[in-house]
Design a protein around this motif. Structure first.
Motif, PDB file in Angstrom:
ATOM      1  N   LEU A 121       0.834  -1.195   0.000  1.00  0.00           N
ATOM      2  CA  LEU A 121       0.000   0.000   0.000  1.00  0.00           C
ATOM      3  C   LEU A 121       0.868   1.245   0.000  1.00  0.00           C
ATOM      4  CD1 LEU A 121      -2.793  -0.857   2.628  1.00  0.00           C
ATOM      5  CD2 LEU A 121      -2.884  -1.086   0.135  1.00  0.00           C
ATOM      6  N   SER A 122       0.379   2.288  -0.638  1.00  0.00           N
ATOM      7  CA  SER A 122       1.088   3.562  -0.614  1.00  0.00           C
ATOM      8  C   SER A 122       1.038   4.154   0.790  1.00  0.00           C
ATOM      9  CB  SER A 122       0.445   4.537  -1.601  1.00  0.00           C
ATOM     10  OG  SER A 122      -0.867   4.884  -1.150  1.00  0.00           O
ATOM     11  N   VAL A 123       1.843   5.171   1.004  1.00  0.00           N
ATOM     12  CA  VAL A 123       1.833   5.860   2.298  1.00  0.00           C
ATOM     13  C   VAL A 123       0.433   6.391   2.598  1.00  0.00           C
ATOM     14  CG1 VAL A 123       2.640   7.943   3.481  1.00  0.00           C
ATOM     15  CG2 VAL A 123       4.277   6.434   2.333  1.00  0.00           C
ATOM     16  N   LYS A 124      -0.192   6.996   1.600  1.00  0.00           N
ATOM     17  CA  LYS A 124      -1.542   7.538   1.788  1.00  0.00           C
ATOM     18  C   LYS A 124      -2.508   6.456   2.244  1.00  0.00           C
ATOM     19  CE  LYS A 124      -3.803   8.504  -1.948  1.00  0.00           C
ATOM     20  NZ  LYS A 124      -4.206   9.203  -3.200  1.00  0.00           N
ATOM     21  N   ASP A 125      -2.468   5.294   1.606  1.00  0.00           N
ATOM     22  CA  ASP A 125      -3.390   4.217   1.956  1.00  0.00           C
ATOM     23  C   ASP A 125      -3.029   3.579   3.294  1.00  0.00           C
ATOM     24  OD1 ASP A 125      -4.878   4.637  -0.310  1.00  0.00           O
ATOM     25  OD2 ASP A 125      -3.854   3.108  -1.500  1.00  0.00           O
ATOM     26  N   ASN A 126      -1.746   3.545   3.632  1.00  0.00           N
ATOM     27  CA  ASN A 126      -1.344   3.037   4.940  1.00  0.00           C
ATOM     28  C   ASN A 126      -1.888   3.911   6.059  1.00  0.00           C
ATOM     29  OD1 ASN A 126       0.552   0.655   5.528  1.00  0.00           O
ATOM     30  ND2 ASN A 126       1.397   1.448   3.611  1.00  0.00           N
ATOM     31  N   VAL A 127      -1.758   5.216   5.892  1.00  0.00           N
ATOM     32  CA  VAL A 127      -2.239   6.138   6.928  1.00  0.00           C
ATOM     33  C   VAL A 127      -3.754   6.071   7.047  1.00  0.00           C
ATOM     34  CG1 VAL A 127      -2.393   8.564   7.616  1.00  0.00           C
ATOM     35  CG2 VAL A 127      -0.253   7.672   6.671  1.00  0.00           C
ATOM     36  N   ALA A 128      -4.440   5.939   5.906  1.00  0.00           N
ATOM     37  CA  ALA A 128      -5.910   5.935   5.910  1.00  0.00           C
ATOM     38  C   ALA A 128      -6.500   4.575   6.264  1.00  0.00           C
ATOM     39  CB  ALA A 128      -6.425   6.371   4.537  1.00  0.00           C
ATOM     40  N   LEU A 129      -5.664   3.547   6.388  1.00  0.00           N
ATOM     41  CA  LEU A 129      -6.167   2.194   6.597  1.00  0.00           C
ATOM     42  C   LEU A 129      -7.130   2.071   7.781  1.00  0.00           C
ATOM     43  CD1 LEU A 129      -5.990  -0.655   5.451  1.00  0.00           C
ATOM     44  CD2 LEU A 129      -4.033  -1.080   6.941  1.00  0.00           C
ATOM     45  N   LEU A 185       3.218  10.953  -0.125  1.00  0.00           N
ATOM     46  CA  LEU A 185       1.882  10.350  -0.104  1.00  0.00           C
ATOM     47  C   LEU A 185       1.762   9.142  -1.022  1.00  0.00           C
ATOM     48  CD1 LEU A 185      -0.608  13.365   0.022  1.00  0.00           C
ATOM     49  CD2 LEU A 185      -0.575  11.427   1.598  1.00  0.00           C
ATOM     50  N   ASP A 186       2.307   9.244  -2.215  1.00  0.00           N
ATOM     51  CA  ASP A 186       2.152   8.180  -3.201  1.00  0.00           C
ATOM     52  C   ASP A 186       3.336   7.219  -3.244  1.00  0.00           C
ATOM     53  OD1 ASP A 186      -0.396   9.047  -4.076  1.00  0.00           O
ATOM     54  OD2 ASP A 186       0.556  10.627  -5.260  1.00  0.00           O
ATOM     55  N   LYS A 187       4.263   7.384  -2.310  1.00  0.00           N
ATOM     56  CA  LYS A 187       5.390   6.454  -2.240  1.00  0.00           C
ATOM     57  C   LYS A 187       4.990   5.213  -1.444  1.00  0.00           C
ATOM     58  CE  LYS A 187       9.167   9.768  -2.803  1.00  0.00           C
ATOM     59  NZ  LYS A 187      10.457  10.249  -2.261  1.00  0.00           N
ATOM     60  N   TYR A 188       5.868   4.220  -1.496  1.00  0.00           N
ATOM     61  CA  TYR A 188       5.640   2.974  -0.761  1.00  0.00           C
ATOM     62  C   TYR A 188       6.652   2.881   0.384  1.00  0.00           C
ATOM     63  CZ  TYR A 188       2.373   1.591  -4.354  1.00  0.00           C
ATOM     64  OH  TYR A 188       1.280   1.551  -5.187  1.00  0.00           O
TER      65      TYR A 188
END
Length: 281
Positions: free
Chosen positions: A116-124, A156-159
């Motif tokens: 997951l991207s950083v953005k998706d990790n934070v929003a998980l 945000l869009d990095k992994y």
């Protein structure tokens, strides 16, 4: 600001039941303290002293809802978190506790989802609560949290594999804070971080107390973290509390041999003064 304590720990004992060839293990014995709104308490102790067990229990993580499931059991006393008794907690109670308590586990950077991207990790955590939550709003919330932990929006869009250890730790902290908890439980928040980033994380933890009603429990072996970011600290040895109070006071006037040894080990080395031979008249 509410007058209700965020956490009340009353003579808490926690045990890991025997499973297979592994015997039972008592991880905590007779721990008591109160965490008031706006207060940050540190937890200090040697390896195996029960610090991480205390952190996970207070965060409402790991407590099994059925006796057949593995995990720690509250075998004595109680811990009340945000008004919920953990000893009598049901699934709904634990859901409310985990919503109101952000949890940064030990080695949190390694718990990020690599795909997951950083953005998706934070929003998980948002989507774990509501899978239909608008993705745009979740992305905006993730961006806000990255700014809170002093990370540029360019990540945000990095992994996770594209980030440094310190950046991954701050992403994990952003994830722990994304639901806007009133309590943060952080287990070794500066572990594996280089000195310059470590100071930034300590400053961030200290700044969080400025939020109205925000409280935290910070587990750390790093005294600079406890001195700069906490109001009081509890010292554990073998699962038992052996010191409690402002960290400077605890170390300045230790009443337990373990704390006395810790205070002595942490004293700065004394300078040696060389006496020059006097010239004979």
């Amino acid at each position: 600001m509410t007058s209700q304590p965020a956490i009340v720990v009353s003579d808490l004992s926690v045990e890991y039941p025997a499973r297979g060839v592994s015997p039972s293990c008592v991880a905590l014995r007779g721990v008591s303290f109160r965490l008031e709104p706006g207060e940050i308490i540190g937890v200090l102790g040697e390896t195996g002293s029960g610090k991480s067990t205390l952190a996970s229990v207070l965060a409402g993580r790991g407590l099994p809802l059925r006796s057949s499931l593995p995990g720690p059991r509250i075998s004595g006393g109680d811990a009340t978190v945000l008004g919920h008794s953990l000893r009598k907690a049901r699934k709904r109670d634990l859901a409310e506790v985990t919503f109101g308590v952000g949890y940064l586990p030990q080695e949190a950077a390694s718990t990020l989802e690599p795909t997951l991207s950083v953005k998706d990790n934070v929003a998980l955590p948002i989507f774990e609560r509501d899978e239909h939550y608008p993705r745009r709003a979740a992305g905006e919330r993730a961006a806000t949290m990255l700014d809170t932990v002093h990370l540029p929006l360019s990540v945000l869009d990095k992994y996770p594999y594209e980030l440094s250890a310190g950046q991954r730790q701050r992403v994990a902290l952003a994830r722990a804070l994304v639901l806007g908890p009133t309590v943060l439980v952080a287990d070794e928040p500066t572990a594996g971080i280089d000195a310059t980033v470590r100071d930034a994380v300590i400053d961030l933890l200290a700044q969080l107390r400025r939020l109205e009603g925000f409280s935290a429990v910070i587990v750390s072996h790093d005294l600079s973290v406890l001195r700069r970011a906490t109001d009081k600290a509890i010292v554990l040895q073998g699962g038992r509390p052996v010191g409690f109070g402002p960290i400077a006071d605890v170390l300045a006037d230790p009443t337990h041999p373990f704390v006395a040894g810790l205070a002595k080990a942490l004293q700065p080395p004394q300078r040696r003064t060389e006496r020059r031979p006097q010239r004979a008249d």
